[in-house]
Design a protein around this motif. Structure first.
Motif, mmCIF file in Angstrom:
data_model
loop_
_atom_site.group_PDB
_atom_site.id
_atom_site.type_symbol
_atom_site.label_atom_id
_atom_site.label_comp_id
_atom_site.label_asym_id
_atom_site.label_seq_id
_atom_site.Cartn_x
_atom_site.Cartn_y
_atom_site.Cartn_z
ATOM 1 N N ASP A 63 -56.893 -21.600 10.768
ATOM 2 C CA ASP A 63 -55.528 -21.996 10.414
ATOM 3 C C ASP A 63 -55.096 -23.166 11.296
ATOM 4 O OD1 ASP A 63 -52.559 -22.011 10.771
ATOM 5 O OD2 ASP A 63 -52.667 -20.340 9.353
ATOM 6 N N PRO A 64 -54.575 -24.258 10.712
ATOM 7 C CA PRO A 64 -54.142 -25.399 11.531
ATOM 8 C C PRO A 64 -53.138 -25.016 12.620
ATOM 9 C CG PRO A 64 -54.148 -26.002 9.217
ATOM 10 C CD PRO A 64 -54.410 -24.527 9.278
ATOM 11 N N GLY A 65 -52.272 -24.058 12.328
ATOM 12 C CA GLY A 65 -51.309 -23.617 13.336
ATOM 13 C C GLY A 65 -51.988 -23.023 14.548
ATOM 14 N N ALA A 66 -53.051 -22.266 14.319
ATOM 15 C CA ALA A 66 -53.770 -21.629 15.423
ATOM 16 C C ALA A 66 -54.567 -22.644 16.224
ATOM 17 C CB ALA A 66 -54.708 -20.551 14.880
ATOM 18 N N LEU A 67 -54.923 -23.750 15.609
ATOM 19 C CA LEU A 67 -55.733 -24.756 16.285
ATOM 20 C C LEU A 67 -54.898 -25.746 17.095
ATOM 21 C CD1 LEU A 67 -58.219 -25.483 13.356
ATOM 22 C CD2 LEU A 67 -58.558 -23.971 15.323
ATOM 23 N N GLY A 102 -48.531 -23.348 23.829
ATOM 24 C CA GLY A 102 -47.372 -22.686 23.262
ATOM 25 C C GLY A 102 -47.290 -21.212 23.584
ATOM 26 N N TYR A 103 -46.227 -20.604 23.118
ATOM 27 C CA TYR A 103 -45.981 -19.178 23.261
ATOM 28 C C TYR A 103 -46.068 -18.565 21.877
ATOM 29 C CZ TYR A 103 -44.347 -20.382 27.877
ATOM 30 O OH TYR A 103 -44.276 -20.841 29.159
ATOM 31 N N TRP A 104 -46.855 -17.523 21.762
ATOM 32 C CA TRP A 104 -47.124 -16.925 20.456
ATOM 33 C C TRP A 104 -46.715 -15.464 20.431
ATOM 34 C CZ3 TRP A 104 -49.088 -19.756 16.419
ATOM 35 C CH2 TRP A 104 -49.539 -21.031 16.742
ATOM 36 N N TYR A 105 -46.177 -15.036 19.276
ATOM 37 C CA TYR A 105 -45.811 -13.644 19.063
ATOM 38 C C TYR A 105 -46.012 -13.351 17.586
ATOM 39 C CZ TYR A 105 -42.984 -9.395 19.007
ATOM 40 O OH TYR A 105 -42.557 -8.107 18.859
ATOM 41 N N HIS A 106 -46.870 -12.411 17.294
ATOM 42 C CA HIS A 106 -47.189 -12.030 15.910
ATOM 43 C C HIS A 106 -47.551 -13.255 15.055
ATOM 44 C CE1 HIS A 106 -46.354 -7.782 16.354
ATOM 45 N NE2 HIS A 106 -45.262 -8.101 17.012
ATOM 46 N N ARG A 107 -48.479 -14.030 15.584
ATOM 47 C CA ARG A 107 -49.037 -15.205 14.898
ATOM 48 C C ARG A 107 -48.013 -16.299 14.612
ATOM 49 N NH1 ARG A 107 -53.327 -12.721 10.548
ATOM 50 N NH2 ARG A 107 -54.426 -11.407 12.012
ATOM 51 N N ARG A 108 -46.957 -16.334 15.336
ATOM 52 C CA ARG A 108 -45.951 -17.391 15.180
ATOM 53 C C ARG A 108 -45.646 -17.993 16.550
ATOM 54 N NH1 ARG A 108 -44.526 -17.027 10.056
ATOM 55 N NH2 ARG A 108 -44.149 -15.032 9.068
ATOM 56 N N ARG A 109 -45.545 -19.315 16.565
ATOM 57 C CA ARG A 109 -45.199 -20.026 17.795
ATOM 58 C C ARG A 109 -43.702 -19.855 18.051
ATOM 59 N NH1 ARG A 109 -47.578 -24.525 20.513
ATOM 60 N NH2 ARG A 109 -49.081 -24.677 18.848
ATOM 61 N N HIS A 110 -43.358 -19.622 19.311
ATOM 62 C CA HIS A 110 -41.963 -19.471 19.711
ATOM 63 C C HIS A 110 -41.680 -20.421 20.868
ATOM 64 C CE1 HIS A 110 -40.946 -15.786 17.425
ATOM 65 N NE2 HIS A 110 -42.255 -15.620 17.476
#
Length: 72
Positions: A25-29, A33-41
């Motif tokens: 996933d481009p977001g994961a690559l 950042g700070y991540w929580y439940h597969r979402r950047r925060h």
């Protein structure tokens, strides 16, 4: 860290880290950042406040006796 007042399900705690390591996933690559439940925060505002960081380092040095070298 757990028990009835825990803020999340311990069994789900590792899912985001596994996803970041294995996903295409481009977001994961994107990295960082700070991540929580597969979402950047966004981090807490204090994490970007140099004055807060200095106070934190001072408090930690007082508590531990360890003074970290200044960088930059």
């Amino acid at each position: 860290m757990g028990g009835p007042h825990a803020t999340d399900d311990l069994r789900e705690g590792h899912w985001t880290q596994e996803w970041l390591v294995t996903a295409d996933d481009p977001g994961a690559l994107a990295g960082g950042g700070y991540w929580y439940h597969r979402r950047r925060h966004a981090p807490h505002a204090a994490a970007r406040d140099p004055a807060f960081q200095e106070r934190l380092l001072d408090a930690l040095a007082q508590a531990t006796g360890v003074v970290l070298p200044m960088v930059g």
